[in-house]
Design a protein around this motif. Structure first.
Motif, mmCIF file in Angstrom:
data_model
loop_
_atom_site.group_PDB
_atom_site.id
_atom_site.type_symbol
_atom_site.label_atom_id
_atom_site.label_comp_id
_atom_site.label_asym_id
_atom_site.label_seq_id
_atom_site.Cartn_x
_atom_site.Cartn_y
_atom_site.Cartn_z
ATOM 1 N N HIS A 126 0.820 -1.216 0.000
ATOM 2 C CA HIS A 126 0.000 0.000 0.000
ATOM 3 C C HIS A 126 0.859 1.272 0.000
ATOM 4 O O HIS A 126 0.471 2.291 0.575
ATOM 5 C CB HIS A 126 -0.958 0.022 1.207
ATOM 6 N N GLY A 127 2.015 1.174 -0.679
ATOM 7 C CA GLY A 127 2.877 2.351 -0.736
ATOM 8 C C GLY A 127 2.917 3.014 -2.091
ATOM 9 O O GLY A 127 3.555 4.061 -2.252
ATOM 10 N N PHE A 128 2.238 2.416 -3.102
ATOM 11 C CA PHE A 128 2.334 2.953 -4.459
ATOM 12 C C PHE A 128 1.036 2.699 -5.213
ATOM 13 O O PHE A 128 0.390 1.660 -5.013
ATOM 14 C CB PHE A 128 3.499 2.280 -5.206
ATOM 15 N N TYR A 129 0.670 3.655 -6.070
ATOM 16 C CA TYR A 129 -0.538 3.524 -6.891
ATOM 17 C C TYR A 129 -0.181 3.853 -8.338
ATOM 18 O O TYR A 129 0.425 4.891 -8.610
ATOM 19 C CB TYR A 129 -1.634 4.458 -6.369
ATOM 20 N N HIS A 167 1.805 7.494 -8.257
ATOM 21 C CA HIS A 167 2.253 8.262 -7.105
ATOM 22 C C HIS A 167 2.425 7.337 -5.904
ATOM 23 O O HIS A 167 1.822 6.260 -5.817
ATOM 24 C CB HIS A 167 1.261 9.375 -6.755
ATOM 25 N N PHE A 168 3.283 7.777 -4.987
ATOM 26 C CA PHE A 168 3.493 7.038 -3.748
ATOM 27 C C PHE A 168 2.468 7.489 -2.710
ATOM 28 O O PHE A 168 1.952 8.610 -2.762
ATOM 29 C CB PHE A 168 4.901 7.284 -3.202
ATOM 30 N N ASN A 169 2.183 6.606 -1.784
ATOM 31 C CA ASN A 169 1.327 6.934 -0.651
ATOM 32 C C ASN A 169 2.145 7.766 0.334
ATOM 33 O O ASN A 169 3.122 7.281 0.914
ATOM 34 C CB ASN A 169 0.827 5.647 0.013
ATOM 35 N N SER A 170 1.772 9.006 0.504
ATOM 36 C CA SER A 170 2.545 9.906 1.363
ATOM 37 C C SER A 170 2.581 9.445 2.812
ATOM 38 O O SER A 170 3.475 9.841 3.571
ATOM 39 C CB SER A 170 1.969 11.322 1.288
ATOM 40 N N GLY A 171 1.625 8.617 3.195
ATOM 41 C CA GLY A 171 1.599 8.125 4.571
ATOM 42 C C GLY A 171 2.394 6.855 4.781
ATOM 43 O O GLY A 171 2.563 6.409 5.926
ATOM 44 N N ALA A 172 2.882 6.257 3.711
ATOM 45 C CA ALA A 172 3.651 5.010 3.827
ATOM 46 C C ALA A 172 5.071 5.315 4.284
ATOM 47 O O ALA A 172 5.608 6.387 3.993
ATOM 48 C CB ALA A 172 3.676 4.283 2.486
ATOM 49 N N PRO A 173 5.722 4.390 4.978
ATOM 50 C CA PRO A 173 7.103 4.634 5.456
ATOM 51 C C PRO A 173 8.101 4.706 4.313
ATOM 52 O O PRO A 173 7.938 4.040 3.287
ATOM 53 C CB PRO A 173 7.377 3.432 6.361
ATOM 54 N N ALA A 174 9.133 5.499 4.500
ATOM 55 C CA ALA A 174 10.142 5.699 3.456
ATOM 56 C C ALA A 174 10.915 4.419 3.160
ATOM 57 O O ALA A 174 11.388 4.226 2.036
ATOM 58 C CB ALA A 174 11.106 6.811 3.873
ATOM 59 N N TRP A 175 11.054 3.530 4.177
ATOM 60 C CA TRP A 175 11.783 2.285 3.920
ATOM 61 C C TRP A 175 11.056 1.425 2.896
ATOM 62 O O TRP A 175 11.676 0.600 2.195
ATOM 63 C CB TRP A 175 12.003 1.490 5.206
ATOM 64 N N LEU A 176 9.743 1.616 2.774
ATOM 65 C CA LEU A 176 8.948 0.863 1.808
ATOM 66 C C LEU A 176 8.951 1.528 0.440
ATOM 67 O O LEU A 176 9.211 0.879 -0.580
ATOM 68 C CB LEU A 176 7.513 0.727 2.311
ATOM 69 N N THR A 177 8.676 2.816 0.393
ATOM 70 C CA THR A 177 8.519 3.522 -0.881
ATOM 71 C C THR A 177 9.821 4.083 -1.439
ATOM 72 O O THR A 177 9.944 4.300 -2.634
ATOM 73 C CB THR A 177 7.532 4.683 -0.724
ATOM 74 N N GLY A 178 10.776 4.340 -0.551
ATOM 75 C CA GLY A 178 11.992 5.022 -0.978
ATOM 76 C C GLY A 178 11.904 6.525 -0.788
ATOM 77 O O GLY A 178 12.900 7.228 -0.943
ATOM 78 N N GLY A 179 10.706 7.013 -0.484
ATOM 79 C CA GLY A 179 10.545 8.445 -0.249
ATOM 80 C C GLY A 179 10.902 9.279 -1.459
ATOM 81 O O GLY A 179 10.590 8.928 -2.599
#
Length: 318
Positions: free
Chosen positions: A117-120, A248-260
């Motif tokens: 749930h870190g990316f759409y 887009h990335f989920n702004s609420g997801a942790p950076a370790w998951l999405t890469g920020g």
């Protein structure tokens, strides 16, 4: 003693040859950069970059080292296949295999982030004309990126340094430099730089096993193309104009998951993807094929070139 500092058993030591190469590449590169800046070419790296900026910058980054390698090839009595860039096989099977794996690997990474749930992925963002324009220009730009960065870090430099300290020590040193260089990107972070260094080591491994840079060039170009054009995510912290998808990335997801702000290269999942690709290359290309030119006396007698050639490494498994 002074002579031994500059010359070894096989001629001028690899470190000095690498220094000559860097000097030959740096002089025209810096000169042209200064002239471009004087002419008003000052890209704003804080905003989305158009393909023309990438194309101009990376063309310089490729052509200047290419010129330097051409000069060194005459001094060393070598050819571009010795530096990992043979004309034979250009845009052939290895290039397209690398391109396919690069795009599939990036897509798999983003699917993994999506599962968390870190990316759409979103919908299509461009109309037909815009998609064609940016699609073509970004394809050209990132092809040049592939040539530039692969030949700079894993072409002449790797071939020459390998002759002095061995292939894997040279690969580790240059991959560390490759990762550190990424820290100069505006939004890069240590995790992204580490993953870039690991990608560099992966490309060294692909060179070692395929015998050329064509696999790495295709992979590098396709990966960057997928990030910047298809999926509209940051590429090592760099954003590009003209996105095919409204991803887009989920702004609420942790950076370790999405890469920020770094993008998917800053996600911890990227290391899993890279490990799988290492295993794939090991299985698909089981023999060592680079470097392959011998420096034995009967093949490279004294006086054959002003500088030296690399020692022979017979095909084998690491």
């Amino acid at each position: 003693m002074l002579t031994s500092i500059f010359r070894g058993p096989d001629g001028v030591r690899s470190g000095w040859r690498l220094l000559i190469f860097i000097t030959l590449a740096a002089i025209p590169f810096v000169t042209i950069q200064v002239l471009l800046a004087a002419g008003g070419f000052r890209p704003d790296l804080a905003h989305d970059l158009p393909p023309t900026v990438i194309l101009v910058g990376e063309s310089l980054e490729f052509l200047c080292p290419l010129f330097a390698a051409w000069v060194m090839s005459h001094l060393e009595d070598k050819s571009f296949p010795d530096y990992g860039l043979p004309g034979r096989g250009a845009f052939g099977r290895n290039f397209w295999t690398g391109s396919g794996i690069g795009l599939i690997a990036l897509s798999a990474l983003l699917v993994g982030i999506r599962v968390g749930h870190g990316f759409y992925f979103g919908g299509v963002a461009l109309h037909a004309i815009g998609a064609l324009y940016f699609g073509v220009f970004w394809a050209i730009a990132f092809l040049v990126v592939g040539f530039a960065e692969e030949f700079l870090f894993r072409g002449y430099a790797l071939a020459t340094l390998s002759g002095g300290i061995g292939f894997w020590p040279a690969a580790i040193v240059l991959s560390a430099v490759f990762g550190a260089v990424h820290l100069t990107n505006l939004r890069e972070n240590p995790t992204g730089a580490l993953s870039a260094g690991m990608v560099g080591l992966l490309f060294c491994f692909s060179l070692r096993r395929t015998g050329s840079l064509w696999f790495a060039i295709g992979f590098h170009a396709a990966w960057d193309y997928g990030e910047s054009f298809i999926y509209s995510v940051p590429n090592s912290g760099v954003l590009a104009q003209g996105h095919l998808l409204n991803s887009h990335f989920n702004s609420g997801a942790p950076a370790w998951l999405t890469g920020g702000a770094v993008g998917p290269e800053g996600s911890v999942f990227v290391f899993i993807v890279l490990a799988i690709i290492f295993a794939f290359i090991d299985r698909m290309y089981p023999e060592v094929r680079f470097p392959e030119r011998a420096a034995a006396a009967e093949l490279n007698p004294p006086g054959a070139g002003m500088l030296s050639a690399m020692p022979e490494i017979a095909p084998r498994r690491d």
